[in-house]
Design a protein around this motif. Structure first.
Motif, PDB file in Angstrom:
ATOM      1  N   ILE A  18       2.585  -0.148  13.850  1.00 20.04           N
ATOM      2  CA  ILE A  18       3.298  -0.332  12.357  1.00 20.04           C
ATOM      3  C   ILE A  18       2.310   0.101  11.281  1.00 20.04           C
ATOM      4  N   GLU A  19       0.861  -0.403  11.781  1.00 17.36           N
ATOM      5  CA  GLU A  19      -0.185  -0.183  10.662  1.00 17.36           C
ATOM      6  C   GLU A  19      -0.291   1.227  10.550  1.00 17.36           C
ATOM      7  N   LEU A  22       2.843   2.811   8.512  1.00 20.85           N
ATOM      8  CA  LEU A  22       2.594   2.580   7.072  1.00 20.85           C
ATOM      9  C   LEU A  22       1.538   3.332   6.605  1.00 20.85           C
ATOM     10  N   GLN A  23       0.269   3.414   7.160  1.00 24.76           N
ATOM     11  CA  GLN A  23      -0.808   4.147   6.861  1.00 24.76           C
ATOM     12  C   GLN A  23      -0.303   5.773   6.518  1.00 24.76           C
ATOM     13  N   LEU A  25       2.719   6.842   6.043  1.00 27.84           N
ATOM     14  CA  LEU A  25       3.644   6.818   5.024  1.00 27.84           C
ATOM     15  C   LEU A  25       3.040   6.742   3.564  1.00 27.84           C
ATOM     16  N   ALA A  26       1.967   6.115   3.544  1.00 25.82           N
ATOM     17  CA  ALA A  26       1.244   5.387   1.975  1.00 25.82           C
ATOM     18  C   ALA A  26       0.650   6.497   1.474  1.00 25.82           C
ATOM     19  N   PRO A  28       1.399  10.133  -1.067  1.00 24.30           N
ATOM     20  CA  PRO A  28       2.465  10.890  -1.887  1.00 24.30           C
ATOM     21  C   PRO A  28       2.716  12.216  -1.207  1.00 24.30           C
ATOM     22  N   LEU A  31       4.626  11.512   2.061  1.00 22.94           N
ATOM     23  CA  LEU A  31       6.141  10.912   1.796  1.00 22.94           C
ATOM     24  C   LEU A  31       6.670  12.450   1.332  1.00 22.94           C
ATOM     25  N   LEU A  96      13.109   0.111   8.335  1.00 23.17           N
ATOM     26  CA  LEU A  96      12.079   0.654   7.442  1.00 23.17           C
ATOM     27  C   LEU A  96      12.169   2.069   6.876  1.00 23.17           C
ATOM     28  N   GLY A  99      14.538   2.093   3.941  1.00 29.91           N
ATOM     29  CA  GLY A  99      13.853   1.542   2.601  1.00 29.91           C
ATOM     30  C   GLY A  99      12.847   2.377   2.077  1.00 29.91           C
ATOM     31  N   VAL A 100      12.056   3.048   2.705  1.00 32.26           N
ATOM     32  CA  VAL A 100      11.205   3.807   2.394  1.00 32.26           C
ATOM     33  C   VAL A 100      11.759   5.205   1.667  1.00 32.26           C
ATOM     34  N   ALA A 103      13.385   4.785  -1.980  1.00 33.54           N
ATOM     35  CA  ALA A 103      12.343   4.513  -2.957  1.00 33.54           C
ATOM     36  C   ALA A 103      12.498   5.509  -4.135  1.00 33.54           C
TER      37      ALA A 103
ATOM     38  N   GLU B  19       4.112   3.971  -2.544  1.00 32.19           N
ATOM     39  CA  GLU B  19       3.105   4.262  -2.115  1.00 32.19           C
ATOM     40  C   GLU B  19       1.923   2.885  -1.855  1.00 32.19           C
ATOM     41  N   LEU B  22       3.412   0.364   0.664  1.00 32.59           N
ATOM     42  CA  LEU B  22       3.090   0.781   2.102  1.00 32.59           C
ATOM     43  C   LEU B  22       1.374   0.555   2.453  1.00 32.59           C
ATOM     44  N   ALA B  26      -0.285  -1.729   5.132  1.00 32.56           N
ATOM     45  CA  ALA B  26      -0.964  -0.897   6.196  1.00 32.56           C
ATOM     46  C   ALA B  26      -2.339  -1.290   6.728  1.00 32.56           C
ATOM     47  N   TYR B  93      13.608  -1.564  -1.889  1.00 33.97           N
ATOM     48  CA  TYR B  93      13.480  -0.705  -0.748  1.00 33.97           C
ATOM     49  C   TYR B  93      14.016  -1.363   0.449  1.00 33.97           C
ATOM     50  N   PRO B  94      15.642  -1.571   0.092  1.00 35.25           N
ATOM     51  CA  PRO B  94      16.413  -2.278   1.303  1.00 35.25           C
ATOM     52  C   PRO B  94      15.951  -1.745   2.589  1.00 35.25           C
ATOM     53  N   GLY B  95      15.587  -2.778   3.461  1.00 34.07           N
ATOM     54  CA  GLY B  95      15.328  -2.789   4.722  1.00 34.07           C
ATOM     55  C   GLY B  95      14.115  -2.375   5.251  1.00 34.07           C
ATOM     56  N   LEU B  96      13.040  -2.378   4.197  1.00 36.77           N
ATOM     57  CA  LEU B  96      11.744  -1.899   4.575  1.00 36.77           C
ATOM     58  C   LEU B  96      11.010  -3.176   5.007  1.00 36.77           C
TER      59      LEU B  96
END
Lengths: 105, 105
Positions: A18-19, A22-23, A25-26, A28, A31, A96, A99-100, A103, B19, B22, B26, B93-96
């Motif tokens: 997961i880390e 998330l990293q 996706l984090a 711009p 994304l 997840l 949700g992302v 945004a 961003e 996340l 992360a 962010y529904p679900g995130l």
């Protein structure tokens, strides 16, 4: 994903962390890539996504997404086609990705 | 959140950026904090979460979460109590958050 060219290494679902997701996706730019891929069933050659960055930066971002387990990348001729690993991500982290993607931009 | 001490700055919901959320999530230590907070209705003094890190590192991580909009932090006497901004995050962010919290440890 039996017909997929796995020449490039991809983590198995149980190797996805997961880390790292998330990293990945984090960012711009990443994304933007993920949003474009979410709208494509068949995958996108990463060069086709409009991004104000160099080819090498683009390649780096796709690689980060691939190594985190967020995208599949397969070779098609001289192109590399990316697709979102939506099924794996939805199974591992239900909600997840939705949700992302929900945004505001 | 009318009774909350807002002496520390927190982003308004419309200032929260995906961003930053996340990025804040992360990190293994911050994920541990978020998981602990998810199990607490009333909030946790961050010193009470078992973490193999120094007080200053802990404070830094809580600050990162607060500034990203992931947690509320309020003063109670000499303690700072953190709570998850679940309502805001679920709306934005529904679900995130559920997806992140469902990840295997």
């Amino acid at each position: 994903m039996g017909d997929m060219d796995h020449a490039l290494p991809h983590p198995e679902p149980d190797e996805i962390r997961i880390e790292a997701v998330l990293q990945a996706l984090a960012d711009p730019v990443r994304l933007t890539i993920v949003r474009a891929l979410a709208e494509s069933e068949t995958g996108i050659a990463c060069g086709c996504i409009e991004l104000p960055i160099s080819k090498s930066t683009r390649t780096h971002h796709i690689r980060t997404l691939r190594e985190a387990g967020v995208v599949w990348v397969r070779a098609e001729g001289t192109s590399r086609i990316s697709t979102l690993r939506r099924e794996d991500l939805d199974k591992l982290y239900p909600g997840l990705l939705d949700g992302v993607l929900s945004a505001r931009r």
